[in-house]
Design an enzyme around this catalytic site. Structure first.
Site, PDB file in Angstrom:
ATOM      1  N   ARG A  41       1.221  -2.912  11.026  1.00 34.46           N
ATOM      2  CA  ARG A  41       2.285  -3.781  10.544  1.00 34.46           C
ATOM      3  C   ARG A  41       3.286  -2.948   9.755  1.00 34.46           C
ATOM      4  O   ARG A  41       2.926  -2.271   8.792  1.00 34.46           O
ATOM      5  CB  ARG A  41       1.716  -4.900   9.650  1.00 34.46           C
ATOM      6  CG  ARG A  41       2.766  -5.904   9.206  1.00 34.46           C
ATOM      7  CD  ARG A  41       2.116  -7.108   8.554  1.00 34.46           C
ATOM      8  NE  ARG A  41       1.587  -6.797   7.228  1.00 34.46           N
ATOM      9  CZ  ARG A  41       0.874  -7.662   6.490  1.00 34.46           C
ATOM     10  NH1 ARG A  41       0.568  -8.847   6.977  1.00 34.46           N
ATOM     11  NH2 ARG A  41       0.452  -7.309   5.308  1.00 34.46           N
ATOM     12  N   SER A 110      -0.450 -15.985  14.382  1.00 32.48           N
ATOM     13  CA  SER A 110      -0.692 -16.485  13.022  1.00 32.48           C
ATOM     14  C   SER A 110      -0.602 -18.005  13.011  1.00 32.48           C
ATOM     15  O   SER A 110       0.267 -18.592  13.665  1.00 32.48           O
ATOM     16  CB  SER A 110       0.352 -15.921  12.054  1.00 32.48           C
ATOM     17  OG  SER A 110       0.235 -14.530  11.931  1.00 32.48           O
ATOM     18  N   LYS A 139       1.832 -10.064   0.927  1.00 29.93           N
ATOM     19  CA  LYS A 139       2.674 -10.813   1.850  1.00 29.93           C
ATOM     20  C   LYS A 139       3.344 -11.923   1.067  1.00 29.93           C
ATOM     21  O   LYS A 139       2.722 -12.936   0.732  1.00 29.93           O
ATOM     22  CB  LYS A 139       1.838 -11.372   3.004  1.00 29.93           C
ATOM     23  CG  LYS A 139       2.691 -11.835   4.179  1.00 29.93           C
ATOM     24  CD  LYS A 139       1.819 -12.207   5.360  1.00 29.93           C
ATOM     25  CE  LYS A 139       2.689 -12.639   6.544  1.00 29.93           C
ATOM     26  NZ  LYS A 139       1.904 -13.081   7.700  1.00 29.93           N
TER      27      LYS A 139
END
Length: 517
Positions: A41, A110, A139
């Site tokens: 990521r 997700s 996040k």
């Protein structure tokens, strides 16, 4: 292709997390420790840099026969031949990614809501990243922190699918076993957990990953096998109650009370009267030593301060780690915003063997916003008996624990069995601390008898409420003032009788029945 999702690593190259180290070296160390999937990521570097890093990572993951997935960037995945991608709700549509990627590519999605999860399953996702489980600094654009309860709701909604599932968000060594254990209350449990900073930011990523592998393989120490209901469940339980009371007296358990200051003296006297050993300490750091006595912890948030929740969380962590019972009494849970927030923090912060409260408190723990308490009183009931029994059962099933909903009739459940108890006396409602003392009593019995927590709590309730009935029947008891000393005497009398093997105090006294839902 089948994927082992058990320990899913998500990379993070932010300076505070990576600490100046090389990402590829950190990932390789984590793979040596047992990571089963890696997701690259990267929300900051341009495409060329991402392709370069991803290619290096892929060379490493292939050595361990572990798939590399690219977050969001289908183009990067195609450029380096990665095994697949992970897509968020704001990323490329699943259908578009499916058309672009090779036929056998892994596509994860997700999901933070039931609707998102069901759509992803219908589209053909290989696995779901469910979350955010807990609040996390890694996040910051999370739509929703869903916790174990929200995760279970999603798992239940997709229980008939074969799609894989991992939970993500704030998962670390201290809570990973609870996350997996409580997800298993759903018919479809989690297949794994996704970890970011607990591995990437660790001083030794390999050791951190190895610890996760060990924790994931084994249930938490507080986990117990559920007892299946029998044909005559209430009768079978009642046959064992005198034996459990006698066992509690013999064990002389310690109960660590983090309890409100208003009732501290009374509750300590109740515990002493039944033969237990109470300690009253609001200081969370003491739990590290106190839990070694293998007693129980009661968290009663009747008199909250700015330091209470942090102390509760420290104590709960110590008792959970050792596998000792923890009782939660969410006093006045719905009365103020501060108390409602405290409930959310504590429910996310650890595991409770027993949650005990009145109707308003239990509804708040469940997640109902339709109740408003005035102080610690439950307020007018809006539920009938079957609805109360259902609430107790459903909360116990969701949390994989015991729930006691108190009132004129108490409803006790372990998620499968529901027992109604009608013992007690109105004087109990006229004396400060009698409700709080039930939490302490329950803690004593849970510490003494671990194999059937419902039976343990039921035994404590019956000892307590039959003693109240005995006290109220005395000729010299004219009201709450004279009731209290008589009540302590009757608790002591039952304790003394139990120690001698005399069960006459109990014969024919229990007003108990099983509720069939």
């Amino acid at each position: 292709m089948p994927v082992d999702l058990s320990l899913y690593l998500v990379t993070d190259a932010t300076p505070a997390i990576l600490k100046g180290r090389d990402l590829c070296e950190v990932v390789e160390s984590a793979l040596e420790g047992g990571v089963t999937v890696v997701q690259y990521r990267d929300k900051f570097n341009d495409t060329g840099v991402q392709i370069e890093i991803a290619r290096k990572l892929h060379q490493i993951t292939k050595k361990f026969n572990v798939p590399l997935l690219i977050n969001d960037r289908v183009d990067v995945a195609l450029a380096i031949g990665a095994e697949g991608v992970h897509l968020g709700q704001d990323d490329m549509l699943f259908e578009q990614a499916k058309r672009l990627l090779p036929k056998d590519a892994i596509i994860g999605i997700s999901a933070s809501t039931i609707e998102e999860a069901q759509k992803a399953v219908a589209d053909g996702a290989d696995y779901l990243g469910i979350g955010t489980m807990f609040a996390t600094a890694t996040k910051t654009n999370t739509k929703n922190v869903i916790g174990t309860a929200g995760t279970q709701a999603i798992l239940d909604a997709i229980k008939d699918s074969g799609v894989g599932t991992v939970s993500i968000g704030g998962i670390n060594h201290s809570n990973v076993q609870r996350v997996i254990y409580q997800s298993q209350s759903a018919k479809k449990g989690l297949d794994g957990v996704a970890i970011v900073s607990a591995i990437i930011a660790a001083d030794d990523p390999k050791a951190s990953a190895e610890k996760f592998v060990e924790l994931i393989k084994n249930p938490p120490r507080f986990a117990l096998t559920s007892n299946s209901p029998r044909v005559n469940e209430a009768e079978a339980l009642l046959n064992d109650v005198p034996k459990i009371v006698r066992k509690m007296v013999e064990v002389h358990p310690l109960v660590h009370n983090m309890i409100n200051s208003v009732v501290m003296n009374f509750v300590a006297n109740v515990a002493l009267s039944i033969g237990a050993s109470p300690i009253m300490s609001p200081y969370g750091d003491e739990a590290t030593d106190l839990c070694n006595f293998d007693g129980s912890l009661l968290i009663n948030m009747g008199t909250l301060t700015s330091e209470s929740v942090s102390n509760y969380l420290k104590a709960m962590a110590a008792y959970n780690l050792r596998g000792n019972p923890v009782v939660y009494d969410p006093v006045g849970a719905a009365a103020t915003k501060i108390r409602r927030n405290a409930v959310n923090q504590l429910m996310a912060g650890g595991y409770f063997d027993l949650i005990k409260g009145n109707e308003g408190e239990i509804r708040q723990v469940w997640g109902s916003n339709a109740v408003q308490q005035r102080g610690v009183d439950s307020g007018p009931s809006t539920l009938d008996g079957n609805q109360k029994a259902t609430l107790a059962r459903d909360l116990a099933r969701r949390e994989r624990n015991i729930v006691l909903l108190t009132g004129a009739t108490d409803y006790l459940s372990d998620g499968e069995r529901v027992i109604a108890v009608k013992n007690g006396h109105p004087y109990l409602g006229q004396v400060t601390g009698t409700g709080c003392a039930i939490g302490t009593i329950s803690g004593c019995f849970l510490a003494a008898h671990r194999s059937d927590r419902l039976l343990a709590v039921l035994s404590g309730i019956l000892m307590y409420e039959i003693a109240a009935e005995n006290a109220a029947s005395k000729e010299y008891v004219r009201g709450p003032g004279s009731f209290v000393p008589a009540f302590l005497d009757e608790l002591y009398a039952i304790r003394t009788a139990a120690a001698k093997g005399d069960d006459s105090w109990f014969v024919g006294r229990a007003k108990v029945h099983e509720v069939k839902l």
